[in-house]
Design an enzyme around this catalytic site. Structure first.
Site, short mmCIF file in Angstrom:
data_model
loop_
_atom_site.label_atom_id
_atom_site.label_comp_id
_atom_site.label_asym_id
_atom_site.label_seq_id
_atom_site.Cartn_x
_atom_site.Cartn_y
_atom_site.Cartn_z
N HIS A 16 -36.93 4.42 110.03
CA HIS A 16 -37.12 5.55 110.93
C HIS A 16 -37.45 5.06 112.35
O HIS A 16 -36.99 5.64 113.33
CB HIS A 16 -38.22 6.46 110.41
CG HIS A 16 -37.81 7.26 109.21
ND1 HIS A 16 -37.51 8.60 109.27
CD2 HIS A 16 -37.65 6.90 107.92
CE1 HIS A 16 -37.18 9.03 108.07
NE2 HIS A 16 -37.26 8.01 107.23
N ASP A 119 -40.24 12.87 114.30
CA ASP A 119 -39.43 12.59 113.13
C ASP A 119 -39.47 13.76 112.16
O ASP A 119 -40.45 14.53 112.12
CB ASP A 119 -39.96 11.31 112.45
CG ASP A 119 -39.10 10.85 111.30
OD1 ASP A 119 -38.22 10.00 111.54
OD2 ASP A 119 -39.29 11.33 110.16
#
Length: 476
Positions: A16, A119
């Protein structure tokens, strides 16, 4: 001119973090009015994060207006899971953002905070942005079809019209109409998180978090998922498909990586099948044996990233000290002229190599984007997370992959795989994906060209990036 500041908050984990930083770099290069600060939530003992950031920030090409800030990490904390780590980090993010705001107030030349980009697993941070009166946008690292699936299933669950966690639902043969999919979606390819009762609370919070955001940036491009993108845009989702955002270049310091690339240099063009199953993918002894026999029977040249099941208490597979340990007796000797078995693989570099002609993949979204970008067709073998619906999308929606399986799945809780795929089925998939003149290969090559054009000036992703920046600077 005072710059507009964006705060990026990636989820813990190298995957990520890398895609978030790559997007941040794209934005800064796209529009010089922006300055970006990335707050890194680091899991305990995640040394690969430290190595990546050091490599990144020491590069002479590191953007001047990109700042990376490590949040304090207590190495003794027991939090191992994404949700816990994120929740524990909320006070740290709040303080770090407060420091940024104070700096901008005392220094008129400092960037003025314009928005949060969080995110898909960090939507709890949206409350911090709301408290400061700035908008938040989600950075979604899966595809548009999967985003639409999760939003729609959650809506049905809220209405009380669907219970995907009932005991026999997965094997019921039920097919669901999902707006982001052109074809009915079988129950057995839904992600594990919506099939098991234990994940209900997590999924509820996850989707509610997505709905709190002002918009969603998706790592895809319109030409790859036209039906999914248009279905979301026709709904109430403010969508920015800005991909493909690929990870930075693989680590070239590994001797294994150098040896692998040298071996590929000696192989004919498009002749090698690459087998790789992601950072947490592995198989038991029975399944490894079936793969090995299928490869040997197929006669195809191959490069196989074979990982050893993780030790007790860990979810991360390791490399075999001796590759022969997990393979049928004599396999390495019999296939020495056509194949190579390795541990860790520099995936992006391998897929970019002209010798590679097919990819047996777990269908993680980053892996799909890399295969498309480099024009390498996939034989699907999903394991976990969003990979089953992504494999279904590739095979049945986009017609850009061949199927080994679309419903195989790992059981991380028990550290095992559910079922064994036969050598015959694997060999069939291998031969299909390596066909030189197939329609699948032609489609993937065409999409490869489109993926590159999407990011160029005038391309679809370039235009969506323009739109995102304009709307952020106008407070969305």
């Amino acid at each position: 001119m005072t710059k507009s500041g964006l705060v990026f908050i990636p989820a813990p984990g190298i995957g990520h973090l890398v895609s978030t930083v790559e997007f941040a770099k794209l934005l800064i290069n796209h529009d010089h009015r922006l300055s970006i600060t990335v707050f890194v939530i680091k899991a305990p003992r995640a040394t690969n994060v430290d190595a990546y950031i050091h490599s990144l920030t020491s590069s002479p090409n590191f953007p001047k207006h990109l700042q990376i800030i490590h949040l304090p990490t207590d190495e003794s904390q027991s939090a191992q899971y994404l949700h816990e780590l994120t929740q524990n980090s909320i006070p740290l993010v709040r303080q770090a953002v407060s420091d940024l705001v104070q700096q901008s107030r005392s220094d008129p030349d400092s960037p003025q905070l314009a928005a949060f980009v969080v995110d898909m697993f960090c939507t709890a941070m949206i409350d911090i942005a709301d408290g400061l009166g700035v908008p938040s946008v989600v950075f979604y690292t899966s595809g548009a079809a999967f985003l639409g699936l999760m939003l729609h299933l959650h809506q049905l669950r809220e209405q009380g019209t669907l219970d995907t966690t009932s005991r026999d639902f997965k094997d019921s043969g039920t097919e669901l109409t999902i707006p982001s999919f052109a074809n009915p979606v079988p129950a057995n390819v839904l992600p594990t998180a919506v099939l098991e009762k234990q994940w209900e609370g997590f999924v509820d919070e996850y989707v509610k978090g997505l709905r709190k955001a002002r918009g969603i940036i998706v790592n895809t491009f319109e030409e790859l998922e036209p039906h999914a993108v248009h279905s979301l845009l026709e709904g109430d989702t403010r969508l920015y498909p800005v991909g493909p955002i690929l990870s930075a270049k693989d680590d070239e310091t590994s001797q294994q990586g150098w040896d692998t690339m040298e071996w590929l240099d000696d192989q004919p063009e498009s002749s090698v099948l690459f087998l790789c199953f992601g950072s947490v993918g592995y198989f038991g002894e029975d399944q490894v044996r079936e793969i090995a026999i299928a490869l040997e029977n197929s006669g195809v040249r191959f490069l196989w990233s074979l990982r050893k099941p993780p030790p007790e208490g860990s979810r991360r597979p390791t490399d075999y000290s001796d590759p022969a340990e997990g393979l049928p007796e004599g396999f390495l000797h019999r296939t020495a002229s056509i194949g190579r078995v390795i541990g860790w693989a520099p995936q992006k570099q391998v897929l970019a190599h002209k010798a590679v002609g097919g990819f047996v993949s777990h269908c993680g979204w980053n892996s799909i984007l890399e295969s498309v970008y480099f024009g390498v067709p996939i034989a699907t073998w999903p394991l976990y997370a969003e990979q089953q619906p992504s494999a279904f999308e590739l095979v049945h929606e986009l017609k850009m992959a061949v199927e080994i399986s679309v419903d195989y799945r790992m059981d991380h809780k028990n550290g095992s795989n559910l079922g064994v795929i036969s050598r015959e089925r694997i060999e069939k998939g291998i031969k299909e994906v390596m066909e030189r003149e197939s329609e699948t290969r032609t489609k993937v090559k065409q999409m490869s060209e489109m993926s590159r054009k999407a990011l160029m000036e005038g391309g679809s992703s370039y235009s969506y990036m323009d739109r995102f920046i304009d709307e952020v600077l106008n407070n969305i």
